[in-house]
Design a protein around this motif. Sequence first.
Motif, PDB file in Angstrom:
ATOM      1  N   LYS A 214      30.690  31.998  36.771  1.00  0.00           N
ATOM      2  CA  LYS A 214      31.100  33.016  37.543  1.00  0.00           C
ATOM      3  C   LYS A 214      30.801  32.814  38.898  1.00  0.00           C
ATOM      4  CE  LYS A 214      30.135  37.923  38.307  1.00  0.00           C
ATOM      5  NZ  LYS A 214      29.209  39.083  37.952  1.00  0.00           N
ATOM      6  N   SER A 217      32.188  38.396  42.437  1.00  0.00           N
ATOM      7  CA  SER A 217      31.737  39.591  42.039  1.00  0.00           C
ATOM      8  C   SER A 217      32.833  40.544  41.894  1.00  0.00           C
ATOM      9  CB  SER A 217      30.448  40.237  42.677  1.00  0.00           C
ATOM     10  OG  SER A 217      29.397  39.225  42.930  1.00  0.00           O
ATOM     11  N   ASP A 218      34.155  40.168  42.105  1.00  0.00           N
ATOM     12  CA  ASP A 218      35.206  41.211  42.109  1.00  0.00           C
ATOM     13  C   ASP A 218      35.924  41.201  40.716  1.00  0.00           C
ATOM     14  OD1 ASP A 218      36.435  38.558  41.846  1.00  0.00           O
ATOM     15  OD2 ASP A 218      37.241  38.566  43.640  1.00  0.00           O
ATOM     16  N   GLU A 219      37.199  41.617  40.564  1.00  0.00           N
ATOM     17  CA  GLU A 219      37.745  41.681  39.123  1.00  0.00           C
ATOM     18  C   GLU A 219      37.758  40.405  38.491  1.00  0.00           C
ATOM     19  OE1 GLU A 219      38.980  42.959  42.085  1.00  0.00           O
ATOM     20  OE2 GLU A 219      39.297  45.169  41.923  1.00  0.00           O
ATOM     21  N   GLN A 222      34.820  39.794  36.925  1.00  0.00           N
ATOM     22  CA  GLN A 222      34.375  40.556  35.803  1.00  0.00           C
ATOM     23  C   GLN A 222      35.398  39.864  34.868  1.00  0.00           C
ATOM     24  OE1 GLN A 222      32.624  43.429  34.986  1.00  0.00           O
ATOM     25  NE2 GLN A 222      33.141  43.082  33.099  1.00  0.00           N
ATOM     26  N   LEU A 225      33.451  37.172  33.122  1.00  0.00           N
ATOM     27  CA  LEU A 225      32.277  37.761  32.027  1.00  0.00           C
ATOM     28  C   LEU A 225      32.999  38.091  30.879  1.00  0.00           C
ATOM     29  CD1 LEU A 225      30.027  39.804  34.630  1.00  0.00           C
ATOM     30  CD2 LEU A 225      29.569  37.599  33.547  1.00  0.00           C
ATOM     31  N   ASP A 226      34.074  38.635  30.884  1.00  0.00           N
ATOM     32  CA  ASP A 226      34.999  39.201  29.853  1.00  0.00           C
ATOM     33  C   ASP A 226      35.335  37.978  28.827  1.00  0.00           C
ATOM     34  OD1 ASP A 226      34.562  41.862  30.272  1.00  0.00           O
ATOM     35  OD2 ASP A 226      36.445  41.804  31.443  1.00  0.00           O
TER      36      ASP A 226
END
Length: 466
Positions: A214, A217-219, A222, A225-226
């Motif tokens: 990662k 910290s934006d979409e 995310q 992370l997903d």
Amino acid sequence: MRFSLKLLLWTMVVMAMAFGLGGAYFVNYVFETSMDRETGQALEESSILRFAFETAALNAPARYDVLPDRTISQIAYNLAGGGGGRTLRILDEQGDVIYESDGAEGDGRLMEQTDESHNAYQVVRQEDRYQIRTCVQVDVLDRILYLETVRDVSEVFKERALGFTVYRRMMVVMLVLGTFIMHGVSSWLTRPIRLLTRATKRMAQGEYGYRARKVSSDELGQLTLDFNQMANALEENIGKLEEEIRAREDFVGAFAHELKTPLTAIIGYADMLRSRRLDEEKSFLSANYIYTEGKRLEAMSFRLLDIIVTKRIHIQRRRVEAEYLFQYLRDMYANDRTMAFLFCNEGGTVWADPDLIRSVLMNLIDNACKASEPGERIWIGGQRQGEGYRFFVEDHGIGIPREEQDKIIKAFYMVDKSRSRSRNGAGLGLALCAEILALHDSRLEIRSELGEGTQMSFWLPDPETQ
């Protein structure tokens, strides 16, 4: 084409269109502003010249009832600064030229557009020069004259051309710099996508433990992370599948071995009986071996069938008195003198399928007998516990190592294979118990120490607690 290059290309296209349209609008706006200013000054100068002409005409000698052309020419000459200042011309009512400075040629169309209340003007190009021509009506001594002026605005057009040239150069420089800057920006923005692509390829090559890093910290962060959560779930599922495949391979191997052992004995003794004459005792022993091993195969096949069936059925539970189950077990083992069966149960109701629970208890008792020496005590009991009823079977036999306790519920798994086979065991009883208890939303709990014995128990919840 890579996404970063697409992003760069479309960004530069949009920038080029924005710069081009914006630059054209800005230069034209400046040009139109300058032209409006020049036109206003030309019209204002024309009005001033008309006033000056009318004033000069009124000062002409009174002997003239009609202002003669010669006087008009003289006044125009003076207004033009002696022929070397302003550029103008005077026309009469018929459009004939009375006075004309050098460079003041015209076609008479402005005069047609001019009246007492309206002044006309036009922008004309003469070779490489640009001019604003104005026309005003002059009324002096019963004569209607038309005063045309010429104002050079070539510098305004040159400034517009220069503005476009400078802006084009600036736009090229800005696009080149923007290309380098946007290349870095697009590479930075698409870095999470490249890392996800790399992780996908590594996982496709079998590296299921590889994870994307990662970096934002934006979409997209995310999304990383997903993706990693999905990869964790995938790795876990693959691990379960691999473990299940290994378990199936072990199951097939163990099943083949369990079949081979009794079949070898049956075939061997059957061949002995058919190939030679044996005395009565040896014939009996051989037939007894064949019968014993045949019963072992029969028991193993029935147990295996029970396990398969329990995985596919849905049970109908009902309330049963625990004493009913224990009385059945007392009657079943009342004539067995090889073990000492001790019952220590409390009353209460059980929410279960009684036939399946009897099978579980009988399998647990059978395992306790196999783990114990003849004459040892086996405790069988139960009691209310919380919102349910707990059953247990306890022996003082050989015990089960801690590392083996999670494996003994697998089909064909036996801690002491020689001891189990010597007592017609195939390692299917506890596997069947685990399947039946799973249908009752329960599980087998094992407490055991080597050389001290084993307690196997399970808890059946009441329906209100489920």
